[in-house]
Scaffold this motif. Structure first.
Motif, mmCIF file in Angstrom:
data_model
loop_
_atom_site.group_PDB
_atom_site.id
_atom_site.type_symbol
_atom_site.label_atom_id
_atom_site.label_comp_id
_atom_site.label_asym_id
_atom_site.label_seq_id
_atom_site.Cartn_x
_atom_site.Cartn_y
_atom_site.Cartn_z
ATOM 1 N N ALA A 113 0.823 -1.211 0.000
ATOM 2 C CA ALA A 113 0.000 0.000 0.000
ATOM 3 C C ALA A 113 0.851 1.253 0.000
ATOM 4 N N THR A 114 2.081 1.173 0.557
ATOM 5 C CA THR A 114 2.845 2.406 0.736
ATOM 6 C C THR A 114 4.085 2.512 -0.149
ATOM 7 N N GLU A 116 6.752 2.842 -2.992
ATOM 8 C CA GLU A 116 6.747 3.404 -4.344
ATOM 9 C C GLU A 116 7.597 2.562 -5.292
ATOM 10 N N PRO A 118 8.775 -0.229 -7.718
ATOM 11 C CA PRO A 118 8.100 -1.221 -8.558
ATOM 12 C C PRO A 118 8.475 -2.635 -8.122
ATOM 13 N N MET A 200 -6.269 2.464 0.550
ATOM 14 C CA MET A 200 -5.088 2.849 -0.247
ATOM 15 C C MET A 200 -4.837 1.816 -1.349
ATOM 16 N N GLU A 203 -7.531 2.049 -4.145
ATOM 17 C CA GLU A 203 -7.344 3.160 -5.072
ATOM 18 C C GLU A 203 -6.165 2.917 -6.008
ATOM 19 N N ARG A 204 -5.091 2.343 -5.459
ATOM 20 C CA ARG A 204 -3.930 2.034 -6.300
ATOM 21 C C ARG A 204 -4.289 1.038 -7.398
ATOM 22 N N VAL A 206 -7.279 0.110 -8.598
ATOM 23 C CA VAL A 206 -8.267 0.563 -9.576
ATOM 24 C C VAL A 206 -7.602 1.506 -10.579
ATOM 25 N N LYS A 207 -6.742 2.383 -10.082
ATOM 26 C CA LYS A 207 -6.035 3.314 -10.973
ATOM 27 C C LYS A 207 -5.187 2.531 -11.975
ATOM 28 N N ARG A 210 -7.336 0.710 -14.561
ATOM 29 C CA ARG A 210 -7.879 1.661 -15.551
ATOM 30 C C ARG A 210 -6.813 2.097 -16.547
ATOM 31 N N VAL A 236 -14.470 3.235 -4.316
ATOM 32 C CA VAL A 236 -14.235 4.133 -5.456
ATOM 33 C C VAL A 236 -15.483 4.401 -6.285
ATOM 34 N N LYS A 238 -17.967 3.752 -9.132
ATOM 35 C CA LYS A 238 -17.912 2.962 -10.373
ATOM 36 C C LYS A 238 -16.490 2.525 -10.664
ATOM 37 N N LEU A 239 -16.339 1.268 -11.111
ATOM 38 C CA LEU A 239 -14.993 0.754 -11.338
ATOM 39 C C LEU A 239 -14.454 1.153 -12.701
ATOM 40 N N GLY A 240 -15.312 1.146 -13.718
ATOM 41 C CA GLY A 240 -14.840 1.442 -15.069
ATOM 42 C C GLY A 240 -14.392 0.196 -15.814
#
Lengths: 385, 152
Positions: A113-114, A116, A118, A200, A203-204, A206-207, A210, A236, A238-240
């Motif tokens: 979750a935290t 950065e 990769p 967290m 949101e990560r 789903v982003k 997308r 969030v 709607k998921l998209g």
């Protein structure tokens, strides 16, 4: 969380309708072996006392959240959902669960979750598997590469599940999009009361999904499926994109797969994962997929479908003697109906059963094999060649 | 954080040292007045087998730039097999951290006995050098920017 919010949760989960009939306790897989745990008593305390008192009770963490009591309750009290909400409050009050495996898996999720940095998680994609960077279909792998690393000592190889999914999809001419830096779905943190970190992760992910532009995302883990489909929407909106469980998709194209399959001589029984069955209502498509495999004989256990018993542990917490007895019962139950393999479609059920087979609680001649459904399908496809 | 340059980077290094060997080894280095960098924070555990991969992963999240996990030599464990457990768990940790993209210079498993004060001092010197070369950890929680998600 104020008491008013907790009161609202009690109303939403129908807790005040409780008749104190005790069907929940009578059906609870935990209460069967652990007499000190009773869902009825906890509900009774929640509606007659301050619910925050119950949130301080360690019994909040005993529930498997399998939802068997929900299906039996004549008043439709949603006990497992209430437990989820109560756990968030319990965690806030520092009443924390007993985490298994030294907390390594929860620690991994929190770092997901935290951090950065990769990840380097694509090692499981071997040369014969075709995955894409962009496309219509995505595949949400979940924590399988981590389970492969962490459960290297119980002879489980959970990564075979991910490889088999890609293998089966390739057979259908689909090259799924696999995200290089996908994070854990956060299911275990949500059911462990850590809502903040769960959001967290939601949101990560789903982003990230997308950004790949996939329209439909497949998953072979019932927990990921439930979390993406139900709990992410609460965070969030709607998921998209569409979330599809792998067997639901494969059941539609089963005729196409069936003609490519070789014979597998095995007698199997099926373990309904609680997230997939009772929570998401998928019972038929896994059975349909097992039935199309040539040579495979299917035996149903008495406790199946809506009445299936959980695999004994959930969310990597509270694995104890009760869990082991539930697991032993499930494995012996499969043997009793004449199956030599217990098939499940949840990576966690699979790992829990594999672990139970390591112990001495089951005699050698009573042991059955444990396999994931999608691995059987991939083996059948390989058998033809 | 942003103004910190590599030259003045002072790493935060967490050390798990077992009560019977490594912690006593660190004491030994102290009483013999051996000099080593002050960048480590030692947590004493009863045995190296007590440390779980979860503790190390949590340490990275909470801001450690490096983690040293240390115990008795094989055969010396006060609890007979605790360090074998530690090694088994460390192998799992290695694989997990590789998946998470953690630089291998940032974590180590070492055996230091109560008599090896000089080994302890040399080990810490070397480890701090390694961490300084690796730079500040990208895994710290406070470095996380919130993800902005448009409503659709």
């Amino acid at each position: 969380m104020a008491d008013a919010q907790l009161h609202k949760k009690l109303v939403l989960t129908n807790a005040f309708r409780c008749l104190e009939c005790g069907k929940c306790t009578a059906t609870c897989p935990i209460s069967r072996y652990n007499g000190s745990y009773s869902p009825r008593r906890l509900i009774g305390r929640m509606i007659s006392q301050d619910p925050a008192n119950v949130a301080l009770d360690p019994a909040v963490w005993t529930c498997l959240t399998c939802g068997l009591c929900n299906t039996r309750c004549p008043s439709d009290v949603k006990y497992s959902i209430l437990t989820k909400e109560l756990r968030a409050e319990a965690a806030r009050l520092q009443n924390l669960p007993t985490i298994t495996h030294g907390g390594a898996l929860q620690a991994t999720m929190r770092l997901h979750a935290t951090s950065e940095q990769p990840q380097d998680r694509m090692g499981w994609v071997t040369d014969d598997l075709k995955v894409a960077e962009k496309g219509e279909w995505g595949y949400f792998v979940g924590c399988l590469p981590y389970y492969e690393a962490f459960f290297s000592d119980i002879d489980a190889n959970p990564i075979k599940i991910a490889q088999s999914v890609v293998r089966v999809l390739n057979e259908l001419g689909i090259e799924p999009v696999v995200m290089k830096d996908e994070r854990c779905c956060g299911h275990d943190l949500l059911w462990g009361g850590d809502v903040k970190t769960f959001k967290m992760l939601a949101e990560r992910n789903v982003k990230m999904i997308r950004e790949t532009g996939v329209k439909k995302i497949l998953t072979a883990c019932p927990e990921c499926y439930r979390t993406l489909e139900v709990d992410y929407r609460e965070v969030v909106g709607k998921l998209g994109f569409e979330v599809i469980y792998i067997t639901e998709f494969l059941a539609d194209v089963s005729a196409q797969l069936a003609e490519k399959m070789g014979e597998i001589k095995q007698t199997v029984s099926y373990q309904d994962p609680c997230r997939l069955g009772r929570q998401m209502g998928i019972y038929d498509s896994p059975r349909k997929m097992l039935n199309i495999v040539p040579g495979l004989e299917f035996k149903e256990q008495a406790k199946h479908g809506v009445g299936a018993i959980c695999c004994g542990t959930s969310s990597w917490q509270n694995c104890d003697a009760t869990s082991k007895r539930i697991q032993t019962d499930r494995l012996l139950g499969a043997k009793a109906v004449g199956a030599d393999t217990l098939v499940t479609s949840c990576p966690k059920c699979y790992i829990h059963f594999k672990c139970a087979l390591q112990g001495e609680s089951i005699p050698e001649d009573q042991k059955v094999e444990v396999k994931d459904l999608i691995v059987i399908l991939a083996e059948a496809l390989n058998g033809k060649k | 954080m942003a103004t910190e340059t590599k030259a003045e980077f002072k790493p935060k290094i967490l050390v798990f040292a077992c009560n019977w060997c490594s912690y006593a080894g660190a004491d030994n280095a102290g009483v013999n007045r051996m000099q080593y960098p002050p960048d480590i924070r030692v947590i004493r555990t009863m045995c190296s087998g007590r440390v779980s991969p979860g503790h190390v992963i949590d340490a990275f999240r909470m801001g450690a730039d490096g983690v040293l996990w240390s115990g008795c030599h094989f055969g010396d464990c006060h609890y007979i097999f605790g360090n074998y457990e530690a090694e088994k768990n460390y192998k799992k940790l290695e694989q997990m951290l590789k998946l998470m993209g953690v630089d291998h210079r940032r974590f180590r498993l070492e055996w230091v006995s109560a008599a090896e004060g000089n080994k302890w001092a040399a080990l810490i010197k070397e480890f701090v050098e390694d961490i300084k070369a690796a730079g500040p950890s990208p895994h710290k929680q406070n470095g996380t920017k919130p993800v902005e998600l448009p409503v659709i």
